[in-house]
Scaffold this motif. Structure first.
Motif, PDB file in Angstrom:
ATOM      1  N   SER A  63       0.837  -1.200   0.000  1.00  0.00           N
ATOM      2  CA  SER A  63       0.000   0.000   0.000  1.00  0.00           C
ATOM      3  C   SER A  63       0.875   1.254   0.000  1.00  0.00           C
ATOM      4  N   GLY A 103       0.969   3.592   2.276  1.00  0.00           N
ATOM      5  CA  GLY A 103       1.535   3.839   3.595  1.00  0.00           C
ATOM      6  C   GLY A 103       0.831   4.970   4.302  1.00  0.00           C
ATOM      7  N   SER A 104       0.911   4.966   5.631  1.00  0.00           N
ATOM      8  CA  SER A 104       0.249   5.977   6.439  1.00  0.00           C
ATOM      9  C   SER A 104       0.861   5.986   7.825  1.00  0.00           C
ATOM     10  N   ILE A 145      -3.177   1.570   9.156  1.00  0.00           N
ATOM     11  CA  ILE A 145      -2.206   0.473   9.145  1.00  0.00           C
ATOM     12  C   ILE A 145      -2.860  -0.824   9.588  1.00  0.00           C
ATOM     13  N   PHE A 179       4.668  -1.180   2.667  1.00  0.00           N
ATOM     14  CA  PHE A 179       4.281   0.212   2.515  1.00  0.00           C
ATOM     15  C   PHE A 179       5.326   0.962   1.695  1.00  0.00           C
ATOM     16  N   SER A 232       5.563   3.953   6.739  1.00  0.00           N
ATOM     17  CA  SER A 232       5.461   2.753   7.570  1.00  0.00           C
ATOM     18  C   SER A 232       6.437   1.695   7.067  1.00  0.00           C
ATOM     19  N   GLN A 263       9.138  -1.971   3.994  1.00  0.00           N
ATOM     20  CA  GLN A 263       9.061  -1.563   2.608  1.00  0.00           C
ATOM     21  C   GLN A 263       8.855  -2.786   1.727  1.00  0.00           C
TER      22      GLN A 263
END
Length: 249
Positions: free
Chosen positions: A135, A137-138, A144, A166, A170, A173
């Motif tokens: 995704s 990321g956040s 999450i 992410f 976050s 990776q």
């Protein structure tokens, strides 16, 4: 006869022109599934028309009821702050119903699997394939947690293993999740499934992180499951008894 509320799909926007093109293709597909429904597209940033501009135009045309749908997979900052800020400034005559973000949904899982199969995998490969669900990321813990649960739900459909990853904000990776899956017993191949709607800077980062994977799926884009999900969220907002009028800024 009272006409149906206008559906206003609000996307984040990007400097990458592929983003807006993909969003518009998805919205067109959703509109084709519901002939007669007026569907509009707007963006929070970078692209035009802006969400505020479309709301002003709809009010000037005499539209009185709008369903706003954030084209977002989780309830992170954009859903919790940016979209409400735009709606607070909407023209007073508009009655606005707020649809939920797209995720989580079984239709999203179906779209992810569609993209994996289109990338060359088959249903029979699931038991020996590890999947990185990558995704954007956040920093939002709720977002999450939703991505982690989505990865678990995807695993329950029969994939050998599924790990979230992410592109920003976050960890892990994408490349780290690929290497971790390589070390898991039973994993013969590793696939990366971008859990993003449209191309852009962060999806490109996901693709770069998939260099050591065997399979890289496409972004979700105008998948038929996403088009159906837009209408599902719209219908739920229309059925909801509560109407939340916009407050003029």
């Amino acid at each position: 006869m009272t006409s149906s509320p206008v559906l206003l799909v609000i996307a984040h926007g990007s400097r990458d022109p592929r983003h807006a093109a993909t969003v518009r293709a998805l919205v067109r597909r959703a509109g084709a599934l519901r002939p007669g429904l007026r569907v509009e597209t707007a963006f929070l940033d970078f692209d035009l028309p802006s969400a505020a501009g479309v709301l002003e135009r709809l009010a000037a045309e005499g539209v009185r009821e709008v369903v706003t749908l954030p084209l977002l997979l989780t309830r992170a900052f954009h859903a919790k702050a940016d979209v409400p800020a735009v709606l607070r400034g909407a023209p007073a005559p508009l009655r606005i119903r707020r649809a939920e973000v797209l995720g989580p949904s079984p239709l999203l899982l179906a779209a992810v699997q569609r993209r994996l199969y289109e990338a060359g995998l088959a249903p029979g490969d699931r038991s020996t394939t590890g999947v990185v669900l990558a995704s954007a990321g956040s920093t939002d813990p709720e977002a999450i947690a939703v991505i982690a649960e989505t990865a678990r739900e995807l695993r329950r459909t029969g994939w050998c293993s599924v790990r979230p990853a992410f592109a920003s904000a976050s960890l892990p990776q994408t490349e780290d999740a690929v290497r971790a899956l390589r070390a898991e017993p039973g994993v013969r191949r590793v696939a990366v499934a971008p859990y993003v709607i449209a191309p852009g800077r962060l999806p490109d980062r996901i693709a770069a992180g998939a260099a050591e994977a065997d399979v890289l799926a496409d972004v979700l884009g105008p998948a038929p499951e996403l088009a159906a999900l837009l209408l599902e969220r719209y219908a739920a907002a229309v059925r909801a008894p509560e109407r939340i009028p916009a407050v003029a800024g």
